[in-house]
Design a protein around this motif. Structure first.
Motif, PDB file in Angstrom:
ATOM      1  N   ALA A   1       0.786  -1.506  -0.354  1.00  0.00           N
ATOM      2  CA  ALA A   1       0.503  -0.331  -0.238  1.00  0.00           C
ATOM      3  C   ALA A   1       0.303   1.199  -0.052  1.00  0.00           C
TER       4      ALA A   1
ATOM      5  N   ILE B   1      -9.229   4.019  -0.192  1.00  0.00           N
ATOM      6  CA  ILE B   1      -9.274   2.207  -0.100  1.00  0.00           C
ATOM      7  C   ILE B   1     -10.142   1.841   1.168  1.00  0.00           C
TER       8      ILE B   1
ATOM      9  N   ASP C   1      -7.979  -2.421  -0.532  1.00  0.00           N
ATOM     10  CA  ASP C   1      -7.637  -3.058  -0.218  1.00  0.00           C
ATOM     11  C   ASP C   1      -7.956  -4.288   0.628  1.00  0.00           C
TER      12      ASP C   1
END
Length: 418
Positions: free
Chosen positions: A59, A123, A168
């Motif tokens: 990430a 996200i 995610d």
């Protein structure tokens, strides 16, 4: 009976794959990582896949690649593991938390309200393995009015010309969204292969690229691979195969590559995932649903609907009419019978790191409500049917005992007040 929460799936195929790596005299990034990436790319229908040493580093890499910097904002759900927001903080940017829906997924309406000219990315988190509503989220970031707010400040941002949508997908390898692998529903999906995940490499992660066609995915794959090796243009395997010792460092990269010894664990599991591992997880989830469906206190998790099917990573059952303290007492009673359970997750605004930054759980009522009554049950392929039945019985007994005590206490209180 002793039932652990989530042991890794290690069979002879895993042992053989690891042994072959150990005896190959090559244990860092090399042919096993390349094979793992290729098979992940096929399974997820992604345009490119890059393996890294954790979800978090993946990430951070993607946020840095996209040009996320101090002053930028990234929207995240309040209900997730801390790594989702920590990746943003490590880039110097500000995580903007929003609440979730009753299915644990990020609220699209809350996302819309949170977008500002500083917003560079979203996200969305596939809690327990259930994909978020990516069509709704992609629709929002593609709206002319929302796109007009976007201020591109890097070459990559200019190419995309809108807010980047990141999944995610730490929990959701193998999940489906509208009949396709859920990794394809966002611009970029990032998996975790931590020890408790559906597929593990002990520690590790993978970035799945599915950006618009304006991006050259093969070139981006090569660039990100260099980024994972400190920005060095020649990896150790290439040098060992005769490419020469001389190298260059092209930019300030990160050291976050996955080694072959880890990839070999995941590679062996991946080859059994869709035929053995995932179907067994689904069977267990269905057994739980059957065991709890007539319990008036049980709120069963959504594992599929008309657009989504979970990866069955967690089984987050919720208990009606209890508070956080009663939930903890129920967990204590379950654990006392030999069944390990967990809670997913403590909302980030309740953690010291984020409370100190001014986040307050009162601003995220759905996140707290779901957290306070949630218990994650064991779900992994090694569980036997008898163990699943035992878990259902133990959980039912613990909940019903606590609810009976609560009812007795309330009755006695009324009598005493009278």
């Amino acid at each position: 009976m002793h039932i652990p929460f989530s042991p890794p799936y290690i069979d002879q195929a895993v042992i053989d794959e690891v042994t072959s790596t150990l005896t190959s005299n090559w244990i860092t990034t090399g042919p096993k990582v390349a094979a793992f990436e290729t098979e992940l790319k096929t399974m997820t229908s992604s345009k490119a896949v890059i393996c890294v040493n954790s979800w978090t580093s993946g990430a951070i890499l993607i946020l840095k690649w996209f040009g996320i910097k101090p002053g930028d904002e990234v929207i995240v759900p309040a209900y997730t593991y801390c790594a989702t927001a920590l990746a943003v903080l490590h880039c110097g940017a500000t995580p903007v938390m929003v609440d979730i829906e009753d299915d644990f997924c990020i609220s699209a309406s809350a996302v819309r309200k949170a977008i500002t000219p500083k917003t560079k990315a979203i996200i969305a988190v596939d809690i327990a393995g259930l994909p978020c509503d990516y069509n709704a989220l992609m629709g929002i970031v593609s709206e002319p009015g929302i796109q007009a707010l976007f201020i591109p400040e890097s070459a990559e941002q200019n190419m995309l010309n809108r807010v980047l949508l990141i999944a995610d997908a730490a929990h959701s390898i193998g999940a489906k969204y509208r009949g396709r692998p859920s990794a394809t529903a966002s611009d970029i999906a990032i998996f975790s292969f931590h020890a408790v995940k559906n597929i593990t490499t002990a520690e590790g992660g993978a970035i799945c690229l599915n950006l618009p066609v304006v991006f050259d995915h093969e070139a981006l794959y090569r660039f990100l691979k260099i980024y994972t090796l400190n920005g060095q243009n020649k990896d150790a395997l290439a040098k060992s195969l005769g490419a020469g010792w001389r190298y260059d460092v092209l930019f300030a990269g990160l050291k976050i590559n996955m080694p072959d010894i880890c990839a070999s664990v995941g590679l062996a599991q991946l080859r059994k995932y869709e035929t053995d591992i995932l179907p067994r997880r689904k069977q267990i989830a269905n057994s739980y649903a059957k065991g709890f469906e007539h319990k008036p206190w049980a709120i069963l998790p959504c594992v599929h609907d008309e657009n989504r099917e979970s990866s069955y990573h967690l089984y987050p059952i919720r208990i009606k009419g209890i508070d956080e303290k009663q939930r903890d007492l129920i967990i204590d009673a379950i654990v006392a019978e030999g069944v390990a359970v967990n809670v997913h997750f403590i909302p980030m605004p309740m953690l010291t790191c984020f409370k100190s930054k001014g986040f307050k759980i009162q601003d995220y009522p759905s996140s707290y409500t779901n957290y306070a009554c949630e218990i994650s049950l064991p779900i992994y392929p090694q569980l036997t049917d008898n163990e699943v039945d035992f878990i259902v019985a133990v959980v039912s007994n613990a909940v019903e005992y606590e609810l009976t005590c609560k009812k007795v206490f309330a009755t006695n209180l009324v009598i005493n007040l009278a």
